[in-house]
Structure formats: C-alpha cells, structure tokens
Design an enzyme around this catalytic site. Structure first.
Site, PDB file in Angstrom:
ATOM      1  N   THR A 181       0.233  -0.978   0.108  1.00  0.00           N
ATOM      2  CA  THR A 181      -0.257   0.271   0.258  1.00  0.00           C
ATOM      3  C   THR A 181       1.099   1.167   0.222  1.00  0.00           C
ATOM      4  OG1 THR A 181      -1.212  -1.529   1.311  1.00  0.00           O
ATOM      5  CG2 THR A 181      -1.687   1.196   1.325  1.00  0.00           C
ATOM      6  N   ARG A 208     -10.423 -10.472  -1.566  1.00  0.00           N
ATOM      7  CA  ARG A 208     -10.209 -10.421  -0.212  1.00  0.00           C
ATOM      8  C   ARG A 208     -10.303  -9.072  -0.021  1.00  0.00           C
ATOM      9  NH1 ARG A 208      -5.319  -7.226   0.898  1.00  0.00           N
ATOM     10  NH2 ARG A 208      -4.604  -8.322   2.777  1.00  0.00           N
ATOM     11  N   GLY A 231       1.754  -2.835   5.007  1.00  0.00           N
ATOM     12  CA  GLY A 231       1.848  -3.964   5.486  1.00  0.00           C
ATOM     13  C   GLY A 231       1.005  -4.719   5.536  1.00  0.00           C
TER      14      GLY A 231
END
Ligand code: GLY
Length: 301
Positions: A181, A208, A231
């Site tokens: 991200t 997901r 993360g």
C-alpha cells in the site's frame, strides 16, 4: 485547543509502501510536493492527501493504481483505497476494478451518506461519476506474478513466515513478493487528513479486502494527528494499528515515538510501515525498507 508548540507549517508526508525500494523516495517526494501545492491553493488537507496519493497511484513503481499486484488468477486486479479527516469524514472503496485512481473514488464515497462501497458497486459508482474504464495492469506486475509462481509451490505448503525463515536464495523473498500500500498524511494548519491506496498483498483471492478501507486499521485522522500504515493487512486490521498509534499521539508521544511504538507492536514476522503527522512534526519508518518522504511549507494565511 491546540498545544502551545503548534507551528503554522503545513506538512505532507507520503510513503510508497512497506518493502518499497528506499531509492525510489523521489516518488513520495513528488507526491508531497503535489500535496503542498494543493494546500498553498487553500484547498486543505483532504485535497492534499488525495492529490499526493493519486501521484503515487500513477507511479507504476508502487503497488497502487497503475502497477497494482495481480490476484492469484494472474489477471484480476482489485484495489482498496480510503481517506479520512480530523473533522470525522471517512470514505473508502474495496475490491474496485478497472479505475485509474481508486483514492479519487474513495473521496467520492466520502461525499455520500455511506462510508464504504465494494466490488462491482464501487466500480459502478465510479462510472456514474464519469470515471472511465482503465486497465492498471503493467508488465512489471505481470513479471512479479511470474516470480511468485516460481515460489508458488513452496508458498502453498509453507506458511509465509516459515518460508521467510527458510528462504536461502540470494534474492530476498520480499523482492519476489513485492511491496505494499501507498499512503499520505497531511496537516494544513487547521485539519489533519490521511489517505491510502493498495493493490493488496501478494497471493490473495478474489474479493479479499485488507486493512486499507477499514477506519482505524490502515489509517486514522483526528484532532491530535493523522496516521497511514502499510504492510500485512490482516495483522494491521486485527490490531487496529492506525487508531492505536493515533492514541499514542493523543497521549502526547512525539511522532517518532509513535512510529517506534507501532513498529514494535506486531509480531516480528509481520511486514509493517507507517507515517504519522501531528501539530509538531512528522515521522515515518518500516521494518523492511520503505520509500518515504515528508515535507513542510509555510501554511497559507
Ligand atoms: N496493507 C494492504 C493490504 O494488506 O491489503
């Protein structure tokens, strides 16, 4: 009431994702400048983090917008994005497909009574707002997927943590798995804001959703500051990492202390990075390298 140490500098800090190449910090730097330009035009912290995050989405070296990770079928790209302000506004999209700038669509959701639109509903909402069809697939993302297939067998049988411990190739496993991200935080002298955008982690199923579109998980903004994480989304979401880091700022920790607290909070095997800003400054850090940058400028009168 602002603390006495408040300075009237505007601040924008941006990251290119956990495990992104620190040598690519020119990307976050350009994003910070885009955000500060917006603040100089009196458009405020929210518009600043949208402009900054959009700049990172358009930089195909990072896993967001153009250059996003492919899902496990090797063709699908589904992206999550969010934005939040210290005035309590929040908007997000999850598993959105075929748009260039998911964070702009998240800002659109913020202007509705809803907080989160998902999947084809999010994509249809984007089209309704005039966002054209766009394929964010890049050759580099396809190549990453090819590398992932090369370790796909082991990944199927090992937990990622166990594979990471046993990995004995010269090339780090993290290079094969790619980065995470992108995110931005800003202070315009009055308001804090955060934004995130992601192609998701490596090797995930259709549908997901990670930490990015969940308030208090990937990001948080309140009167004491703004936080943007990056993360392993499941670990970040389960630990409400952004909100708990925000509470550290609210308790009076400095930005660097809040970052150190957050990086020590999750199990050693978890990939995590973070940037924060408060009334006194900004800080950032990660466990496994991260391209990031922060920049200040005089806040407009
Ligand atoms: N941190 C992004 C994700 O896990 O999707």
């Amino acid at each position: 009431m602002l603390p006495t140490s408040v300075h009237r500098l505007a601040v924008v800090a941006c990251h290119g994702g956990s495990a992104s190449n620190p040598a690519h910090a020119d990307g976050p730097r350009r994003a910070c400048l885009a955000g500060l330009e917006v603040i100089a035009r009196h458009q405020g912290a929210l518009e600043a983090v949208i402009a900054a995050t959009r700049t990172l989405e358009d930089d195909d070296r990072f896993n967001a917008g153009t250059g996003s990770n492919l899902r496990l079928d090797g063709t699908t790209i589904q992206m999550d994005a969010s934005c939040m302000t210290s005035l309590g506004a929040f908007g997000a999209v999850a598993a959105i497909e075929r748009v260039q700038n998911p964070v702009v669509v998240a800002q659109g959701v913020l202007e509705t009574p809803h907080v989160l639109l998902v999947g084809d509903g999010a994509t249809a909402f984007a089209r309704r707002r005039g966002v054209p069809d766009y394929d964010p697939t890049t050759a580099a993302a396809r190549a990453r997927f090819g590398q992932l297939l090369a370790v796909g067998g082991p990944l199927g049988e090992w937990s990622r943590t166990a594979l990471q411990r046993a990995w004995n190739f010269d090339r780090p496993l993290r290079d094969v798995l790619g980065s995470d991200t992108v995110g931005s935080v800003a202070w315009d002298g009055h308001t804090f804001a955060s934004a995130l955008s992601s192609g998701g982690t490596t090797a995930v199923l259709r549908g997901r959703v990670g930490d990015v579109p969940l308030p208090g998980c990937g990001l948080y903004a309140g009167p004491s500051g703004a936080v943007a994480t990056t993360g392993d989304g499941e670990d970040i979401a389960r630990s409400l990492l952004a909100y708990r880091t925000y509470l550290a700022l609210e308790d009076g920790r400095r930005p660097d202390q809040a970052v150190a607290w957050a990086l020590g909070e999750l199990a050693d095997s978890v990939d995590v990075g973070i940037i924060v800003v408060n009334h006194t400054g900004y800080a950032g850090g990660s466990r496994h390298g991260m391209a990031w940058h922060g920049q200040e400028a005089q806040a407009p009168a």
